[in-house]
Design a protein around this motif. Structure first.
Motif, PDB file in Angstrom:
ATOM      1  N   ASP A  28     -31.683  -8.451   1.029  1.00  0.00           N
ATOM      2  CA  ASP A  28     -32.645  -8.134  -0.269  1.00  0.00           C
ATOM      3  C   ASP A  28     -33.052  -9.452  -0.845  1.00  0.00           C
ATOM      4  O   ASP A  28     -32.695 -10.523  -0.312  1.00  0.00           O
ATOM      5  N   ILE A  29     -33.219  -9.329  -1.891  1.00  0.00           N
ATOM      6  CA  ILE A  29     -34.110 -10.286  -3.097  1.00  0.00           C
ATOM      7  C   ILE A  29     -33.437 -11.646  -3.062  1.00  0.00           C
ATOM      8  O   ILE A  29     -32.632 -11.762  -3.118  1.00  0.00           O
ATOM      9  N   GLN A  30     -34.559 -12.598  -3.042  1.00  0.00           N
ATOM     10  CA  GLN A  30     -34.157 -13.895  -3.421  1.00  0.00           C
ATOM     11  C   GLN A  30     -33.458 -15.028  -2.390  1.00  0.00           C
ATOM     12  O   GLN A  30     -32.750 -15.659  -2.567  1.00  0.00           O
TER      13      GLN A  30
ATOM     14  N   THR B 125     -27.072 -12.653  -4.324  1.00  0.00           N
ATOM     15  CA  THR B 125     -26.424 -13.848  -4.126  1.00  0.00           C
ATOM     16  C   THR B 125     -25.872 -13.815  -2.501  1.00  0.00           C
ATOM     17  O   THR B 125     -25.054 -14.647  -2.056  1.00  0.00           O
ATOM     18  N   VAL B 126     -26.043 -12.654  -1.779  1.00  0.00           N
ATOM     19  CA  VAL B 126     -25.713 -12.840  -0.351  1.00  0.00           C
ATOM     20  C   VAL B 126     -26.033 -13.911   0.616  1.00  0.00           C
ATOM     21  O   VAL B 126     -27.106 -14.606   0.391  1.00  0.00           O
ATOM     22  N   ASN B 127     -24.876 -14.033   1.230  1.00  0.00           N
ATOM     23  CA  ASN B 127     -25.091 -15.213   2.245  1.00  0.00           C
ATOM     24  C   ASN B 127     -24.918 -14.891   3.737  1.00  0.00           C
ATOM     25  O   ASN B 127     -24.562 -13.556   4.016  1.00  0.00           O
ATOM     26  N   GLU B 128     -24.947 -15.715   4.462  1.00  0.00           N
ATOM     27  CA  GLU B 128     -25.134 -15.577   6.153  1.00  0.00           C
ATOM     28  C   GLU B 128     -23.887 -14.927   6.564  1.00  0.00           C
ATOM     29  O   GLU B 128     -23.930 -13.917   7.230  1.00  0.00           O
ATOM     30  N   GLU B 129     -22.723 -15.317   6.047  1.00  0.00           N
ATOM     31  CA  GLU B 129     -21.538 -15.019   6.642  1.00  0.00           C
ATOM     32  C   GLU B 129     -21.243 -13.721   6.291  1.00  0.00           C
ATOM     33  O   GLU B 129     -20.697 -12.829   7.097  1.00  0.00           O
TER      34      GLU B 129
ATOM     35  N   LYS C 237     -20.559  -6.197  -6.968  1.00  0.00           N
ATOM     36  CA  LYS C 237     -19.889  -7.501  -7.149  1.00  0.00           C
ATOM     37  C   LYS C 237     -20.858  -8.790  -7.614  1.00  0.00           C
ATOM     38  O   LYS C 237     -20.565  -9.472  -8.379  1.00  0.00           O
ATOM     39  N   GLY C 238     -21.932  -8.725  -7.080  1.00  0.00           N
ATOM     40  CA  GLY C 238     -23.168  -9.574  -7.679  1.00  0.00           C
ATOM     41  C   GLY C 238     -23.797  -9.536  -8.937  1.00  0.00           C
ATOM     42  O   GLY C 238     -24.212 -10.502  -9.517  1.00  0.00           O
ATOM     43  N   PHE C 239     -23.317  -8.425  -9.710  1.00  0.00           N
ATOM     44  CA  PHE C 239     -23.792  -8.096 -10.856  1.00  0.00           C
ATOM     45  C   PHE C 239     -22.663  -8.335 -11.697  1.00  0.00           C
ATOM     46  O   PHE C 239     -22.729  -8.260 -13.185  1.00  0.00           O
ATOM     47  N   GLY C 240     -21.288  -8.757 -11.542  1.00  0.00           N
ATOM     48  CA  GLY C 240     -20.344  -9.208 -12.109  1.00  0.00           C
ATOM     49  C   GLY C 240     -19.601  -8.003 -12.532  1.00  0.00           C
ATOM     50  O   GLY C 240     -18.743  -7.919 -13.575  1.00  0.00           O
ATOM     51  N   LYS C 241     -19.715  -6.874 -12.078  1.00  0.00           N
ATOM     52  CA  LYS C 241     -19.215  -5.444 -12.162  1.00  0.00           C
ATOM     53  C   LYS C 241     -18.818  -4.817 -11.098  1.00  0.00           C
ATOM     54  O   LYS C 241     -19.307  -3.589 -10.689  1.00  0.00           O
TER      55      LYS C 241
ATOM     56  N   GLY D 110     -27.609 -16.568  -8.949  1.00  0.00           N
ATOM     57  CA  GLY D 110     -26.295 -15.746  -9.316  1.00  0.00           C
ATOM     58  C   GLY D 110     -25.435 -16.818 -10.462  1.00  0.00           C
ATOM     59  O   GLY D 110     -24.409 -16.407 -11.072  1.00  0.00           O
ATOM     60  N   SER D 111     -25.925 -18.234 -10.359  1.00  0.00           N
ATOM     61  CA  SER D 111     -25.208 -18.887 -10.987  1.00  0.00           C
ATOM     62  C   SER D 111     -25.323 -18.885 -12.581  1.00  0.00           C
ATOM     63  O   SER D 111     -24.479 -19.489 -13.448  1.00  0.00           O
ATOM     64  N   ARG D 112     -26.378 -18.216 -13.124  1.00  0.00           N
ATOM     65  CA  ARG D 112     -26.806 -17.853 -14.343  1.00  0.00           C
ATOM     66  C   ARG D 112     -26.727 -16.350 -14.707  1.00  0.00           C
ATOM     67  O   ARG D 112     -27.523 -16.089 -15.579  1.00  0.00           O
TER      68      ARG D 112
END
Length: 441
Positions: free
Chosen positions: A51-53, A23-27, A287-291, A60-62
């Motif tokens: 990293d990936i995608q 889910t990482v973004n530019e900011e 964080k991106g894993f929800g944990k 990350g929306s699902r």
């Protein structure tokens, strides 16, 4: 250009995966780059890796169902080349790609890297998209019998001139963006194919060839592991880093197992060629894993990990959110004496390992510096001993003056304390899962 000159020392940097997942973004990338430039660059940390995608929409929306949404929309140009998602990376809009972000990171005195999956997008093959510089479409380059078992985005690439043209085209694009580092996944060990785990061997060679043709240094890192020891020569010829483990996380059993892997690969560390122990799961993770959590490693285990990674000569990649680093973690990452071990000049050598302890030495063949590390792998405090005879059996010892001294100076690199040693055996009580490392003489 010689690919071994692309990474004269094990690369050190930050990778977005352990904290942000897909889910990482530019900011967020810019914020971590700013932190590295201000707090870590002077200690050798220099790579910022997305990293990936980065090309996928709605990542990350699902997450409760899928890490990688099956056949989601991918951002792609007319030549079958993936582009950053402009929603997460606004500066990429209008075909700019990662060039603006890379330029910003370079302005900080840092280097920029991206993750890729081996192969060509399935969406490109299904749409019969073009391949730059050829009259062949993506469906003829794609090998639908070669897929990744855990990510749905790509087909493998056939070992043909058109396949090489595809890899040439994406590497030329990455170079135009200013990419300095590529982490290529599903290629070091194609573990879906248990009877043929090196089925992507030709794609490693094709990517390496494409980089060589650029005449511009781009470090090539191969994932996932475990790498195949009988292919060590091949990894070393075509890549700069290769994962010798599957995904490594903050679990003591996984860390303890790394001593086995280091024993297996210790003779294959050299300039520009680095068996990779995977990322350092320190600080805030998940964080991106929800944990989201602080690392599960104790302070002692973190010290053991840093010592082993540096003494072995592994690349050092942080997975934490850098802006949330605490003082303890920062102290681990800025110990110049420990970090100085991570050079191909310092040759690692295991003296002993069993279920309760491991003893390693390192000898810098350039300046003669000599080190010994005592690791307690047990769950109880333990006295660990090593004789001078065992130490000097190390084939890399280049400092004959040490052998003739009656009194030897020991400097504890973590505590920055000096003690004087007399006798024939170095012995130290070490806490559970902890270590000590001495510079000798």
């Amino acid at each position: 250009m010689n690919k071994n000159d692309f990474a004269p020392a094990p690369p050190m940097g930050w990778n977005s995966y352990d904290y942000y997942d897909t889910t990482v973004n530019e900011e967020q990338v810019r914020a971590n780059a700013d932190y590295m430039a201000k707090n870590l660059k002077e200690f050798g940390w220099e790579y910022i890796i997305v990293d990936i995608q980065w090309y996928a929409h709605h990542t990350g929306s699902r997450r409760e169902q899928f890490q990688y949404i099956p056949f989601s929309k991918l951002e792609m140009d007319e030549y079958s080349r993936l582009q950053p998602d402009p929603v997460r990376f606004p500066s990429s809009a209008g075909g700019a790609g990662f060039a603006p972000l890379a330029a910003y990171i370079h302005s900080l005195g840092l280097k920029f890297g991206i993750h890729i999956m081996r192969g060509i997008p399935r969406a490109a093959a299904h749409a019969h998209s073009k391949i730059l510089g050829t009259d062949v479409a993506a469906d003829e380059v794609a090998d639908p019998s070669s897929i990744c078992g855990w990510n749905p985005d790509m087909y493998g690439v056939r070992n043909t001139s058109a396949g090489q043209a595809y890899y040439d085209s994406i590497l030329k694009l990455y170079a135009s963006w200013g990419v300095d580092f590529i982490k290529c996944d599903d290629i070091c060990n194609t573990n879906l194919y248990t009877e043929h785990p090196y089925s992507a061997r030709h794609e490693i060679e094709m990517i390496s060839t494409a980089i060589t043709r650029l005449g511009r240094p781009i470090v090539l890192s191969l994932s996932p592991g475990p790498a195949l020891i009988d292919k060590a020569w091949h990894y070393g010829r075509y890549a700069n880093m290769w994962r010798i483990t599957d995904d490594f996380w903050d679990d003591w059993d996984l860390l303890k197992n790394m001593f086995c892997r280091c024993e297996l690969w210790q003779k294959h560390v050299s300039r520009g060629c680095y068996p990779d122990l995977d990322m350092l799961p320190l600080g805030r993770l998940g964080k991106g894993f929800g944990k989201e959590r602080q690392t599960n490693f104790t302070c002692q285990e973190q010290r053991t990990m840093m010592t082993l990674w540096c003494l072995f000569g592994s690349p050092l990649m942080l997975g934490a959110e850098l802006t949330l680093l605490d003082e303890w973690t920062l102290s681990l990452l800025t110990n110049k004496e420990i970090l100085s071990l991570a050079t191909p000049d310092c040759r690692p050598w295991q003296i002993h390992r069993d279920e309760t302890q491991a003893i390693w030495t390192g000898c810098n063949e350039t300046d003669g510096s000599f080190y010994v590390a005592l690791f307690n792998l047990s769950d109880k405090e333990k006295e660990i001993s090593v004789s001078l005879e065992e130490l000097f059996f190390c084939p890399y010892v280049r400092n004959p003056n040490i052998k003739g001294q009656d009194v030897i100076q020991l400097r504890d690199l973590w505590k920055d304390e000096i003690s004087m040693f007399t006798g024939s055996t170095i012995s130290q009580s070490v806490k559970p899962h902890d270590c000590v490392i001495y510079k000798i003489g």
